[in-house]
Design a protein around this motif. Structure first.
Motif, PDB file in Angstrom:
ATOM      1  N   ALA A   1       1.687  -1.730 -13.038  1.00 33.60           N
ATOM      2  CA  ALA A   1       3.109  -1.472 -13.267  1.00 33.60           C
ATOM      3  C   ALA A   1       3.655  -0.469 -12.253  1.00 33.60           C
ATOM      4  CB  ALA A   1       3.325  -0.970 -14.694  1.00 33.60           C
ATOM      5  N   ILE A   2       2.873   0.537 -11.918  1.00 30.29           N
ATOM      6  CA  ILE A   2       3.314   1.515 -10.918  1.00 30.29           C
ATOM      7  C   ILE A   2       3.393   0.869  -9.547  1.00 30.29           C
ATOM      8  CG2 ILE A   2       2.721   3.690  -9.782  1.00 30.29           C
ATOM      9  CD1 ILE A   2       1.436   4.600 -12.399  1.00 30.29           C
ATOM     10  N   ARG A   3       2.390   0.062  -9.204  1.00 33.30           N
ATOM     11  CA  ARG A   3       2.425  -0.621  -7.903  1.00 33.30           C
ATOM     12  C   ARG A   3       3.622  -1.564  -7.816  1.00 33.30           C
ATOM     13  NH1 ARG A   3      -3.234  -0.456  -9.055  1.00 33.30           N
ATOM     14  NH2 ARG A   3      -3.218  -2.566  -9.933  1.00 33.30           N
ATOM     15  N   ARG A   4       3.945  -2.213  -8.922  1.00 33.11           N
ATOM     16  CA  ARG A   4       5.100  -3.118  -8.935  1.00 33.11           C
ATOM     17  C   ARG A   4       6.394  -2.341  -8.716  1.00 33.11           C
ATOM     18  NH1 ARG A   4       4.889  -4.812 -13.934  1.00 33.11           N
ATOM     19  NH2 ARG A   4       3.073  -6.112 -13.473  1.00 33.11           N
ATOM     20  N   LEU A   5       6.495  -1.160  -9.327  1.00 34.08           N
ATOM     21  CA  LEU A   5       7.673  -0.326  -9.146  1.00 34.08           C
ATOM     22  C   LEU A   5       7.822   0.096  -7.684  1.00 34.08           C
ATOM     23  CD1 LEU A   5      10.045   1.343 -10.265  1.00 34.08           C
ATOM     24  CD2 LEU A   5       8.394   3.187 -10.713  1.00 34.08           C
ATOM     25  N   ILE A   6       6.728   0.477  -7.058  1.00 32.92           N
ATOM     26  CA  ILE A   6       6.776   0.862  -5.643  1.00 32.92           C
ATOM     27  C   ILE A   6       7.244  -0.309  -4.787  1.00 32.92           C
ATOM     28  CG2 ILE A   6       5.375   1.579  -3.663  1.00 32.92           C
ATOM     29  CD1 ILE A   6       3.598   3.135  -5.646  1.00 32.92           C
ATOM     30  N   ALA A   7       6.697  -1.486  -5.057  1.00 35.00           N
ATOM     31  CA  ALA A   7       7.094  -2.679  -4.295  1.00 35.00           C
ATOM     32  C   ALA A   7       8.575  -2.988  -4.498  1.00 35.00           C
ATOM     33  CB  ALA A   7       6.235  -3.869  -4.707  1.00 35.00           C
ATOM     34  N   ASP A   8       9.087  -2.820  -5.709  1.00 40.43           N
ATOM     35  CA  ASP A   8      10.508  -3.055  -5.972  1.00 40.43           C
ATOM     36  C   ASP A   8      11.376  -2.065  -5.201  1.00 40.43           C
ATOM     37  OD1 ASP A   8       9.872  -5.140  -7.648  1.00 40.43           O
ATOM     38  OD2 ASP A   8      10.087  -3.963  -9.503  1.00 40.43           O
ATOM     39  N   CYS A   9      10.951  -0.804  -5.128  1.00 37.87           N
ATOM     40  CA  CYS A   9      11.695   0.197  -4.358  1.00 37.87           C
ATOM     41  C   CYS A   9      11.747  -0.181  -2.884  1.00 37.87           C
ATOM     42  CB  CYS A   9      11.058   1.575  -4.518  1.00 37.87           C
ATOM     43  SG  CYS A   9      11.271   2.333  -6.146  1.00 37.87           S
ATOM     44  N   VAL A  10      10.638  -0.698  -2.364  1.00 31.76           N
ATOM     45  CA  VAL A  10      10.597  -1.116  -0.960  1.00 31.76           C
ATOM     46  C   VAL A  10      11.569  -2.276  -0.727  1.00 31.76           C
ATOM     47  CG1 VAL A  10       9.159  -2.161   0.830  1.00 31.76           C
ATOM     48  CG2 VAL A  10       8.249  -0.280  -0.565  1.00 31.76           C
TER      49      VAL A  10
ATOM     50  N   SER B   1      -0.568  12.843  -3.674  1.00 34.99           N
ATOM     51  CA  SER B   1      -1.655  12.852  -4.642  1.00 34.99           C
ATOM     52  C   SER B   1      -1.897  11.447  -5.205  1.00 34.99           C
ATOM     53  CB  SER B   1      -1.347  13.871  -5.745  1.00 34.99           C
ATOM     54  OG  SER B   1      -2.457  14.109  -6.574  1.00 34.99           O
ATOM     55  N   LEU B   2      -1.768  11.272  -6.515  1.00 29.47           N
ATOM     56  CA  LEU B   2      -1.949   9.949  -7.112  1.00 29.47           C
ATOM     57  C   LEU B   2      -0.912   8.967  -6.585  1.00 29.47           C
ATOM     58  CD1 LEU B   2      -3.376   8.097  -9.154  1.00 29.47           C
ATOM     59  CD2 LEU B   2      -1.872   9.023 -10.931  1.00 29.47           C
ATOM     60  N   GLY B   3       0.278   9.462  -6.230  1.00 28.15           N
ATOM     61  CA  GLY B   3       1.284   8.596  -5.632  1.00 28.15           C
ATOM     62  C   GLY B   3       0.811   8.009  -4.309  1.00 28.15           C
ATOM     63  N   GLY B   4       0.003   8.776  -3.576  1.00 26.77           N
ATOM     64  CA  GLY B   4      -0.573   8.257  -2.340  1.00 26.77           C
ATOM     65  C   GLY B   4      -1.581   7.159  -2.590  1.00 26.77           C
ATOM     66  N   ILE B   5      -2.367   7.307  -3.654  1.00 23.27           N
ATOM     67  CA  ILE B   5      -3.323   6.256  -4.023  1.00 23.27           C
ATOM     68  C   ILE B   5      -2.569   4.988  -4.390  1.00 23.27           C
ATOM     69  CG2 ILE B   5      -5.076   5.572  -5.717  1.00 23.27           C
ATOM     70  CD1 ILE B   5      -5.814   8.538  -5.968  1.00 23.27           C
TER      71      ILE B   5
ATOM     72  N   ALA C   1       0.466   4.112  -3.527  1.00 25.97           N
ATOM     73  CA  ALA C   1       1.133   3.542  -2.354  1.00 25.97           C
ATOM     74  C   ALA C   1       0.145   2.766  -1.492  1.00 25.97           C
ATOM     75  CB  ALA C   1       1.798   4.656  -1.550  1.00 25.97           C
ATOM     76  N   LEU C   2      -1.041   3.329  -1.286  1.00 24.50           N
ATOM     77  CA  LEU C   2      -2.060   2.633  -0.499  1.00 24.50           C
ATOM     78  C   LEU C   2      -2.470   1.335  -1.182  1.00 24.50           C
ATOM     79  CD1 LEU C   2      -4.153   2.459   1.781  1.00 24.50           C
ATOM     80  CD2 LEU C   2      -5.660   3.934   0.402  1.00 24.50           C
ATOM     81  N   ASP C   3      -2.744   1.396  -2.478  1.00 22.10           N
ATOM     82  CA  ASP C   3      -3.119   0.185  -3.217  1.00 22.10           C
ATOM     83  C   ASP C   3      -2.033  -0.887  -3.114  1.00 22.10           C
ATOM     84  OD1 ASP C   3      -5.633   0.916  -4.148  1.00 22.10           O
ATOM     85  OD2 ASP C   3      -4.859   1.858  -5.963  1.00 22.10           O
ATOM     86  N   THR C   4      -0.787  -0.468  -3.210  1.00 17.42           N
ATOM     87  CA  THR C   4       0.321  -1.423  -3.142  1.00 17.42           C
ATOM     88  C   THR C   4       0.321  -2.169  -1.816  1.00 17.42           C
ATOM     89  OG1 THR C   4       1.662  -0.029  -4.606  1.00 17.42           O
ATOM     90  CG2 THR C   4       2.841  -1.651  -3.271  1.00 17.42           C
TER      91      THR C   4
ATOM     92  N   GLN D   1      -6.253  11.339  -2.747  1.00 13.33           N
ATOM     93  CA  GLN D   1      -7.681  11.150  -2.996  1.00 13.33           C
ATOM     94  C   GLN D   1      -8.156   9.721  -2.726  1.00 13.33           C
ATOM     95  OE1 GLN D   1      -5.583  12.044  -5.950  1.00 13.33           O
ATOM     96  NE2 GLN D   1      -5.379  13.986  -4.866  1.00 13.33           N
ATOM     97  N   GLY D   2      -7.313   8.900  -2.113  1.00 10.49           N
ATOM     98  CA  GLY D   2      -7.675   7.514  -1.844  1.00 10.49           C
ATOM     99  C   GLY D   2      -8.985   7.349  -1.102  1.00 10.49           C
ATOM    100  N   PRO D   3      -9.216   8.127  -0.026  1.00 10.47           N
ATOM    101  CA  PRO D   3     -10.489   7.983   0.699  1.00 10.47           C
ATOM    102  C   PRO D   3     -11.706   8.258  -0.179  1.00 10.47           C
ATOM    103  CG  PRO D   3      -8.890   9.161   2.032  1.00 10.47           C
ATOM    104  CD  PRO D   3      -8.287   9.038   0.665  1.00 10.47           C
ATOM    105  N   LEU D   4     -11.605   9.280  -1.028  1.00 14.74           N
ATOM    106  CA  LEU D   4     -12.733   9.600  -1.910  1.00 14.74           C
ATOM    107  C   LEU D   4     -12.977   8.466  -2.896  1.00 14.74           C
ATOM    108  CD1 LEU D   4     -14.820  11.655  -3.008  1.00 14.74           C
ATOM    109  CD2 LEU D   4     -13.021  12.460  -4.556  1.00 14.74           C
TER     110      LEU D   4
END
Length: 400
Positions: free
Chosen positions: A263-272, A285-289, A291-294, A312-315
């Motif tokens: 749901a969060i990834r979908r929201l990011i995609a809709d904003c784009v 932070s988690l928003g970066g994870i 965004a990367l996943d999206t 923390q995406g790389p970790l």
């Protein structure tokens, strides 16, 4: 015109997000007037739900009715000092090293001289003698004093301590260490209640002829807070419920995203998709994870650059826990240019270049902030916004 989409991190809700967003927007408008900043606020609607009474926690005590942390500090402090009598002395040395002392007046003795004189007169302190005899600690006390004052941390703390402002903190830390060291060499049957231990410490402070009795200083607070995070029977009895509550929404958001992050990834995609012009996607932070996943899971050609901040995406990728990409898998072509901004003292920021060589550029913010402030310090720093402005200008030049 370039659009910046700002995706917040874990634990943020409207009240915390809006002030940061305003600073972000103002800083970017000053540098890039034609840039539009679009918020991506997911916490209120898609974050971990507010805590309810935790029926899963044995003997749950809600935060509102829990014992105040201050009342638990004496026991917590001794939890640390039992393991390391010199802990507060080390903290005192570190605090003194970062503090600029006031100049010593002519004729004013140094704190090292004051300690030496006080130790020489300590044998004459009648109250201290009585308390040591009453508690059965008289025999090992002198040895403990010698052991503590000869230790490297104590010598460093004494040497760095200057002026009356530091005197009380120094004496309190040394007194705590001396009593803790005395107890270490007693039989296992010698047990003192926290109040009795504190009374002994106060007697030592009085013998040192300094300090403010009963005042919880910097070293003591750090020791207590660390102890309360160590767990044990005391923490379980008094703080399991409040600590569980305080983990929300910070930990709750992370767990919820890893379990139900679509749901969060979908929201990011809709904003784009709603944004005009090329997009720079900024995730903290988690928003970066997220965004990367999206970008890994979707093709979003409008995104010209990704900026992860204290993330923390790389970790997670190394651990095989990144939702979009298993450990060892390469980034797909859908991920655009990527800047990974980290802070040398942000313990929640990680390097990405070694994990995805050739696909990401690590940029370090070399600030003096420490945790937890370091994790959000990026948004108060001129060099961070200068970096973003440079990226926005570059994106604008290459945009069709």
């Amino acid at each position: 015109m370039t659009t910046l989409i700002f995706v917040h991190g874990t634990g943020a809700r409207t009240q915390r997000y809006e002030p940061v967003l305003k600073r972000f927007d103002a800083a970017m408008r000053d540098r890039c007037p034609d840039t539009t900043v679009i918020p991506c606020l997911w916490g209120d609607r898609l974050g971990s739900p507010p805590p309810a009474p935790r029926r899963s926690i044995p003997r749950y005590r809600p935060s509102a009715t829990a014992q105040s942390p201050v009342s638990g500090w004496p026991t917590a402090r001794w939890t640390i000092l039992d393991l390391d009598p010199l802990h507060d002395v080390r903290v005192c040395a570190a605090v003194s090293a970062r503090t600029r002392p006031a100049p010593r007046l002519p004729g004013q003795p140094s704190n090292a001289d004051r300690i030496s004189r006080a130790v020489a007169q300590m044998s004459q302190a009648a109250t201290l003698k009585e308390d040591l005899v009453a508690t059965g600690l008289a025999e090992g006390f002198d040895m403990a004093v010698d052991s503590v004052l000869r230790s490297a941390p104590a010598r460093e703390a004494i040497a760095q301590s200057q002026g009356d402002a530091a005197w009380g903190e120094l004496v309190d830390a040394l007194a705590e260490a001396i009593i803790a060291e005395t107890l270490r060499h007693q039989s296992s049957t010698t047990r003192l209640a926290p109040a009795d231990r504190r009374r002994l410490v106060e007697s030592v402070i009085d013998a040192f002829q300094g300090g403010q009795l009963g005042v919880l200083g910097t070293a003591a607070r750090i020791s207590a807070e660390l102890a309360m995070r160590m767990g044990g029977a005391w923490a379980l009895d008094h703080w399991r419920g409040p600590l569980s509550d305080s983990a929300h929404p910070f930990v709750g958001d992370i767990l919820r995203y890893l379990a139900r992050g679509e749901a969060i990834r979908r929201l990011i995609a809709d904003c784009v998709r709603d944004a005009a012009g090329p997009v720079v996607l900024v995730g903290h932070s988690l928003g970066g994870i997220a965004a990367l996943d999206t970008l890994v899971l979707r093709s979003l050609p409008a995104v010209a650059a990704l900026v992860t901040v204290g993330s923390q995406g790389p970790l997670l990728h190394e651990m095989g826990a990144l939702p979009s990409l298993d450990a060892g898998e390469d980034l797909p072509g859908s991920v655009p240019r990527w800047l990974n901004v980290h802070h040398r003292r942000d313990l929640l920021s990680y390097l990405a270049e070694p994990i995805f060589p050739g696909r990401v550029e690590d940029v370090e913010i070399a600030g003096n902030e420490v945790m937890p402030e370091a994790h959000s310090a990026y948004f108060d720093r001129k060099d961070f916004y200068d970096l973003l402005a440079s990226l926005v200008e570059e994106v604008g030049r290459v945009a069709p």
